[in-house]
Design a protein around this motif. Structure first.
Motif, PDB file in Angstrom:
ATOM      1  N   ARG A   1     -21.982  34.507 -18.665  1.00 44.10           N
ATOM      2  CA  ARG A   1     -22.932  34.157 -17.608  1.00 44.10           C
ATOM      3  C   ARG A   1     -22.920  35.230 -16.525  1.00 44.10           C
ATOM      4  O   ARG A   1     -21.909  35.893 -16.307  1.00 44.10           O
ATOM      5  CB  ARG A   1     -22.588  32.802 -16.978  1.00 44.10           C
TER       6      ARG A   1
ATOM      7  N   ARG B   1     -25.592  34.807 -10.781  1.00 42.49           N
ATOM      8  CA  ARG B   1     -26.197  33.496 -11.014  1.00 42.49           C
ATOM      9  C   ARG B   1     -25.205  32.382 -10.707  1.00 42.49           C
ATOM     10  O   ARG B   1     -25.555  31.366 -10.107  1.00 42.49           O
ATOM     11  CB  ARG B   1     -26.661  33.412 -12.474  1.00 42.49           C
ATOM     12  N   MET B   2     -23.957  32.578 -11.081  1.00 44.75           N
ATOM     13  CA  MET B   2     -22.934  31.570 -10.823  1.00 44.75           C
ATOM     14  C   MET B   2     -22.680  31.417  -9.322  1.00 44.75           C
ATOM     15  O   MET B   2     -22.420  30.315  -8.830  1.00 44.75           O
ATOM     16  CB  MET B   2     -21.627  31.950 -11.536  1.00 44.75           C
TER      17      MET B   2
ATOM     18  N   SER C   1     -24.955  31.722  -7.007  1.00 48.81           N
ATOM     19  CA  SER C   1     -26.070  30.920  -6.492  1.00 48.81           C
ATOM     20  C   SER C   1     -25.884  29.441  -6.814  1.00 48.81           C
ATOM     21  O   SER C   1     -26.258  28.570  -6.028  1.00 48.81           O
ATOM     22  CB  SER C   1     -27.395  31.414  -7.085  1.00 48.81           C
ATOM     23  N   ILE C   2     -25.296  29.162  -7.978  1.00 47.52           N
ATOM     24  CA  ILE C   2     -25.099  27.767  -8.394  1.00 47.52           C
ATOM     25  C   ILE C   2     -23.959  27.115  -7.608  1.00 47.52           C
ATOM     26  O   ILE C   2     -24.072  25.972  -7.148  1.00 47.52           O
ATOM     27  CB  ILE C   2     -24.795  27.702  -9.910  1.00 47.52           C
TER      28      ILE C   2
ATOM     29  N   GLY D   1     -24.075  26.994  -2.128  1.00 47.86           N
ATOM     30  CA  GLY D   1     -25.431  26.794  -1.630  1.00 47.86           C
ATOM     31  C   GLY D   1     -25.594  27.226  -0.185  1.00 47.86           C
ATOM     32  O   GLY D   1     -24.632  27.270   0.584  1.00 47.86           O
TER      33      GLY D   1
END
Length: 441
Positions: free
Chosen positions: A198, A202-203, A205-206, A209
């Motif tokens: 991954r 991206r991780m 952003s997940i 927050g």
């Protein structure tokens, strides 16, 4: 580009603005730039009642906004829209520091007035961030977080208050070796090599927050504000305070109660068939049966709970804040009794006399219960009241009738005044209202 000092007036940039401000006497003079910015703020109501003309006016408007935002059900943001105009950052920084100093000089660091200002600063930060475009917002948040870090990191323990308030869950935070990981660079440095299938970006952003970062930023600036006010308070005994600051502080002492009083009269209830009961001198004739028996003296077995738990909370709230069960405010004794005169001269003597009326007298064989009484008023485990200890313990609310029946059944002998009542404080309010009305007739 939004300035860092607009979000964090205690930043290096903010301190630079204060150093360059000049003569504090000019805060009372009309400022054309301030008027211009406020007048041309989008959606701002235009009227002499709403537009501040000087830094002094802006300071009072900030406090008025805080009070109305918290208490006025018909609050109108358009009357204070200029507070979220980032063009006002210079004036805002100066006003923030003026208020911090005036509040520190005039009020206790744990006072309602101080809490009002600190909490409003956190609210204002979140409202300002919400109006900044997303890309710029992310940048300004990271810039502010860079400055408020302690030793290059943010320890999770520094956020225990915000976690306790339930505005943020500990499970919302990404914690690594005691540090809260918030910024993308920090995240990638720590964890990038752990993701194989991954994207680390991206991780990030997940897992982290924006809302969490905003809440943490807001809380950290609030914390810095509290610390700043405490430092000023400590220094005020050693250095001469500018007369302009003293004048603002004295004005706030009258302004805050006057403004708050429009929405909160310290009433025990909100009207209804028995009207409203205002805080005032205790009327023993209105005491419910359980309190009357406690005041007259309790025999061994129930002495401790009757005096320490039942009477202490009842007498203090009945005298100072009878509307506690109709309010959502988190209050302290000093909010209603700033110099503790009422507590010292009216409330404690009643409690101590009742303790002496016990069989045997409570303090003869259990003198430590005096400390417990002080504790239940919110002043910590000490043998006397001291404003500096307030907040070390909680100001206990009065026991319910149900708890009295369970823990002090020998005191629960209801009469007709108890009908439909679930707390002795409510019974007192009703009886006092009836007695007051009878006297008027």
């Amino acid at each position: 580009m939004t300035e860092v000092s607009y979000i964090n007036p205690l930043s290096n940039e903010g301190r630079g603005i204060i150093r360059n401000y000049g003569d504090l006497n000019q805060i009372f003079k009309e400022d054309d730039s301030l008027i211009e910015i406020c007048t041309h703020t989008a959606n701002q109501k235009l009227s002499d009642d709403y537009i501040p003309k000087s830094y002094h006016d802006l300071a009072l408007k900030r406090i008025q906004w805080a009070i109305e935002k918290k208490n006025n059900k018909n609050f109108t943001q358009a009357e204070f829209e200029f507070l979220t105009n980032d063009e006002l950052y210079l004036q805002d920084v100066v006003t923030f520091h003026i208020l911090c100093q005036a509040i520190a000089v005039q009020f206790n660091t744990g006072s309602r007035e101080t809490r009002l200002f600190v909490q409003s600063q956190g609210t204002l930060i979140l409202e300002r961030l919400a109006k900044i475009p997303p890309m710029s917002r992310a940048e300004i948040i990271d810039d502010v977080l860079d400055e408020v870090k302690i030793d290059g990191s943010i320890k999770w323990k520094s956020l225990k208050d915000i976690v306790a308030s339930k505005r943020l869950k500990l499970t919302d935070l990404l914690i690594d070796r005691g540090d809260i990981v918030l910024q993308q660079d920090d995240f990638l440095n720590r964890f990038a090599d752990r993701f194989h299938d991954r994207s680390p970006d991206r991780m990030y952003s997940i897992l982290i927050g924006d809302s969490v970062k905003e809440q943490i930023l807001s809380r950290l600036v609030m914390q810095k504000t509290e610390e700043y006010i405490k430092r000023i308070k400590e220094m005020s005994s050693r250095i001469e305070i500018h007369p302009a600051i003293i004048k603002i502080g004295e004005e706030l002492k009258e302004f805050i109660p006057d403004e708050t009083g429009k929405y909160n009269q310290y009433y025990a209830g909100n009207g209804g068939i028995y009207g409203s009961v205002q805080a005032g001198k205790l009327n023993p004739d209105a005491f419910p049966p359980c309190i009357q028996e406690t005041v007259n003296g309790v025999s061994s077995g129930g002495r401790n709970d009757a005096i320490v738990l039942l009477l202490t909370s009842f007498a203090s709230y009945a005298r100072l804040y009878p509307r506690i069960f109709a309010s959502e405010e988190n209050v302290k004794v000093s909010d209603m009794d700033p110099d503790l005169t009422i507590t010292e001269n009216e409330i404690l003597p009643l409690i101590f006399d009742a303790a002496d009326n016990c069989t045997p007298p409570l303090f003869e064989d259990q003198p430590q219960e005096k400390i417990n009484i002080i504790s239940k008023l919110g002043f910590g485990m000490h043998d006397r009241l001291d404003i500096n200890h307030e907040g070390e313990t909680k100001w206990y609310t009065p026991m319910s009738c149900e708890k009295i029946k369970i823990h002090l059944p020998n005191l629960c002998h209801p009469d007709k005044s108890c009908k439909g009542i679930n707390n002795p404080l409510s019974c007192y309010g009703r009886k006092k209202f009836q007695l007051d009305n009878a006297q008027k007739e």
